[in-house]
Design a protein around this motif. Sequence first.
Motif, PDB file in Angstrom:
ATOM      1  N   LYS A 177       0.834  -1.206   0.000  1.00 34.55           N
ATOM      2  CA  LYS A 177       0.000   0.000   0.000  1.00 34.55           C
ATOM      3  C   LYS A 177       0.867   1.254   0.000  1.00 34.55           C
ATOM      4  O   LYS A 177       0.546   2.246  -0.678  1.00 34.55           O
ATOM      5  CB  LYS A 177      -0.927  -0.008   1.216  1.00 34.55           C
ATOM      6  CG  LYS A 177      -2.078  -1.000   1.098  1.00 34.55           C
ATOM      7  CD  LYS A 177      -2.795  -1.199   2.422  1.00 34.55           C
ATOM      8  CE  LYS A 177      -3.428   0.080   2.918  1.00 34.55           C
ATOM      9  NZ  LYS A 177      -4.162  -0.151   4.198  1.00 34.55           N
ATOM     10  N   ALA A 178       1.962   1.216   0.752  1.00 38.01           N
ATOM     11  CA  ALA A 178       2.882   2.370   0.748  1.00 38.01           C
ATOM     12  C   ALA A 178       3.503   2.542  -0.627  1.00 38.01           C
ATOM     13  O   ALA A 178       3.683   3.677  -1.108  1.00 38.01           O
ATOM     14  CB  ALA A 178       3.963   2.157   1.807  1.00 38.01           C
ATOM     15  N   GLU A 179       3.828   1.421  -1.281  1.00 38.49           N
ATOM     16  CA  GLU A 179       4.376   1.491  -2.631  1.00 38.49           C
ATOM     17  C   GLU A 179       3.356   2.078  -3.604  1.00 38.49           C
ATOM     18  O   GLU A 179       3.708   2.902  -4.484  1.00 38.49           O
ATOM     19  CB  GLU A 179       4.782   0.090  -3.089  1.00 38.49           C
ATOM     20  CG  GLU A 179       5.374   0.038  -4.495  1.00 38.49           C
ATOM     21  CD  GLU A 179       5.691  -1.373  -4.934  1.00 38.49           C
ATOM     22  OE1 GLU A 179       5.841  -1.591  -6.152  1.00 38.49           O
ATOM     23  OE2 GLU A 179       5.782  -2.267  -4.066  1.00 38.49           O
TER      24      GLU A 179
ATOM     25  N   ALA B   2       1.516   6.465  -7.025  1.00 33.98           N
ATOM     26  CA  ALA B   2       0.438   7.382  -7.395  1.00 33.98           C
ATOM     27  C   ALA B   2       0.894   8.833  -7.277  1.00 33.98           C
ATOM     28  O   ALA B   2       0.598   9.671  -8.166  1.00 33.98           O
ATOM     29  CB  ALA B   2      -0.777   7.129  -6.499  1.00 33.98           C
ATOM     30  N   ALA B   3       1.606   9.154  -6.192  1.00 35.81           N
ATOM     31  CA  ALA B   3       2.097  10.524  -6.027  1.00 35.81           C
ATOM     32  C   ALA B   3       3.092  10.883  -7.136  1.00 35.81           C
ATOM     33  O   ALA B   3       3.071  11.996  -7.679  1.00 35.81           O
ATOM     34  CB  ALA B   3       2.749  10.663  -4.652  1.00 35.81           C
ATOM     35  N   GLU B   4       3.968   9.937  -7.461  1.00 34.46           N
ATOM     36  CA  GLU B   4       4.941  10.173  -8.541  1.00 34.46           C
ATOM     37  C   GLU B   4       4.240  10.373  -9.882  1.00 34.46           C
ATOM     38  O   GLU B   4       4.626  11.239 -10.679  1.00 34.46           O
ATOM     39  CB  GLU B   4       5.900   8.986  -8.616  1.00 34.46           C
ATOM     40  CG  GLU B   4       6.978   9.135  -9.683  1.00 34.46           C
ATOM     41  CD  GLU B   4       7.881   7.919  -9.758  1.00 34.46           C
ATOM     42  OE1 GLU B   4       8.634   7.802 -10.742  1.00 34.46           O
ATOM     43  OE2 GLU B   4       7.804   7.063  -8.833  1.00 34.46           O
ATOM     44  N   TYR B   5       3.195   9.612 -10.127  1.00 32.35           N
ATOM     45  CA  TYR B   5       2.462   9.727 -11.396  1.00 32.35           C
ATOM     46  C   TYR B   5       1.774  11.088 -11.504  1.00 32.35           C
ATOM     47  O   TYR B   5       1.831  11.751 -12.537  1.00 32.35           O
ATOM     48  CB  TYR B   5       1.432   8.601 -11.490  1.00 32.35           C
ATOM     49  CG  TYR B   5       0.605   8.640 -12.746  1.00 32.35           C
ATOM     50  CD1 TYR B   5       1.110   8.131 -13.939  1.00 32.35           C
ATOM     51  CD2 TYR B   5      -0.674   9.197 -12.746  1.00 32.35           C
ATOM     52  CE1 TYR B   5       0.359   8.175 -15.104  1.00 32.35           C
ATOM     53  CE2 TYR B   5      -1.433   9.238 -13.899  1.00 32.35           C
ATOM     54  CZ  TYR B   5      -0.917   8.730 -15.070  1.00 32.35           C
ATOM     55  OH  TYR B   5      -1.665   8.783 -16.223  1.00 32.35           O
TER      56      TYR B   5
ATOM     57  N   LYS C  81       0.501   0.618 -15.286  1.00 38.43           N
ATOM     58  CA  LYS C  81       0.589  -0.827 -15.152  1.00 38.43           C
ATOM     59  C   LYS C  81       1.288  -1.219 -13.846  1.00 38.43           C
ATOM     60  O   LYS C  81       0.915  -2.221 -13.210  1.00 38.43           O
ATOM     61  CB  LYS C  81       1.335  -1.420 -16.344  1.00 38.43           C
ATOM     62  CG  LYS C  81       0.507  -1.473 -17.630  1.00 38.43           C
ATOM     63  CD  LYS C  81       1.279  -2.149 -18.750  1.00 38.43           C
ATOM     64  CE  LYS C  81       0.434  -2.257 -20.016  1.00 38.43           C
ATOM     65  NZ  LYS C  81       1.174  -2.914 -21.132  1.00 38.43           N
ATOM     66  N   LYS C  82       2.304  -0.424 -13.464  1.00 36.90           N
ATOM     67  CA  LYS C  82       2.973  -0.697 -12.193  1.00 36.90           C
ATOM     68  C   LYS C  82       2.006  -0.549 -11.018  1.00 36.90           C
ATOM     69  O   LYS C  82       1.988  -1.372 -10.091  1.00 36.90           O
ATOM     70  CB  LYS C  82       4.160   0.252 -12.008  1.00 36.90           C
ATOM     71  CG  LYS C  82       5.340  -0.031 -12.919  1.00 36.90           C
ATOM     72  CD  LYS C  82       6.476   0.944 -12.623  1.00 36.90           C
ATOM     73  CE  LYS C  82       7.673   0.683 -13.532  1.00 36.90           C
ATOM     74  NZ  LYS C  82       8.783   1.629 -13.259  1.00 36.90           N
ATOM     75  N   ILE C  83       1.191   0.527 -11.076  1.00 34.00           N
ATOM     76  CA  ILE C  83       0.209   0.746 -10.002  1.00 34.00           C
ATOM     77  C   ILE C  83      -0.817  -0.384  -9.981  1.00 34.00           C
ATOM     78  O   ILE C  83      -1.168  -0.906  -8.921  1.00 34.00           O
ATOM     79  CB  ILE C  83      -0.484   2.110 -10.184  1.00 34.00           C
ATOM     80  CG1 ILE C  83       0.533   3.251 -10.038  1.00 34.00           C
ATOM     81  CG2 ILE C  83      -1.621   2.271  -9.176  1.00 34.00           C
ATOM     82  CD1 ILE C  83      -0.041   4.631 -10.291  1.00 34.00           C
ATOM     83  N   GLN C  84      -1.274  -0.785 -11.165  1.00 36.22           N
ATOM     84  CA  GLN C  84      -2.251  -1.871 -11.243  1.00 36.22           C
ATOM     85  C   GLN C  84      -1.674  -3.188 -10.729  1.00 36.22           C
ATOM     86  O   GLN C  84      -2.347  -3.952 -10.025  1.00 36.22           O
ATOM     87  CB  GLN C  84      -2.734  -2.034 -12.689  1.00 36.22           C
ATOM     88  CG  GLN C  84      -3.837  -3.062 -12.858  1.00 36.22           C
ATOM     89  CD  GLN C  84      -4.312  -3.145 -14.302  1.00 36.22           C
ATOM     90  OE1 GLN C  84      -3.722  -2.530 -15.198  1.00 36.22           O
ATOM     91  NE2 GLN C  84      -5.382  -3.901 -14.529  1.00 36.22           N
ATOM     92  N   SER C  85      -0.416  -3.437 -11.070  1.00 36.90           N
ATOM     93  CA  SER C  85       0.230  -4.656 -10.598  1.00 36.90           C
ATOM     94  C   SER C  85       0.368  -4.655  -9.077  1.00 36.90           C
ATOM     95  O   SER C  85       0.173  -5.689  -8.414  1.00 36.90           O
ATOM     96  CB  SER C  85       1.607  -4.788 -11.250  1.00 36.90           C
ATOM     97  OG  SER C  85       2.293  -5.908 -10.752  1.00 36.90           O
TER      98      SER C  85
END
Length: 228
Positions: free
Chosen positions: A27-29, A34-37, A54-58
């Motif tokens: 969740k922290a990742e 999300a903040a970086e995006y 895709k990274k967030i979805q994964s």
Amino acid sequence: GIENLPCELQRNFQLMRELDQRTEDKKAEIDSLAAEYIESVKNMLPEQRVEHLKKIQSAYSKCKEYSDDKVQLAMQTYEMVDKHIRRLDADLARFEADLKDKLEGSDLESPGARSLKKGRSQKDKRSSRGRGRRTSEEDTPKKKKLKGGSEFADTILSVHPSDVLDMPVDPNEPTYCLCHQVSYGEMIGCDNPDCPIEWFHFACVDLTTKPKGKWFCPRCVQERKKKK
């Protein structure tokens, strides 16, 4: 065996804690991604945006996988404990039945007493037919004292089944009778098809054996009198 239960519980709880920690880390990742995006989305190429999403979805999928594993492990732990509880219930019932048989065998030695015991056993067998369920905890507080029986024997045989099996039960198990407790011992069904309760413990309705003919519970008897 039940001696291994504490170790198994400790192992399962440790695994659940590890799954919790993995979920929190994931969740922290997700929050970081999300903040970086959000911060860099304006300067990203379309391909970079897709790759980042895709990274967030994964990460979300992995987080859900950890949660599902934790739920499955919790269900397995519950079933494991429930299995041991049911096994202890069965062992306790067998122990009480064996103890009762030994006490009756030692107290009922005369031919008249043996014939009385045989007649009662045949009545018990007939009363077990029909809709009621029967376990070894079939004695009621009004059971007559055995001839020549000791005070200890009378105390053991007069114990109510609900006192013998006084342990937590499955909250989803249905309740019956005027006492609103789960099924145990010998039970009798009310012959009124519209009876809201339907099943009753022998002791709660002052019965020791199944009566002949139709039987109606106290509540239905009162209703039938009102209609007359």
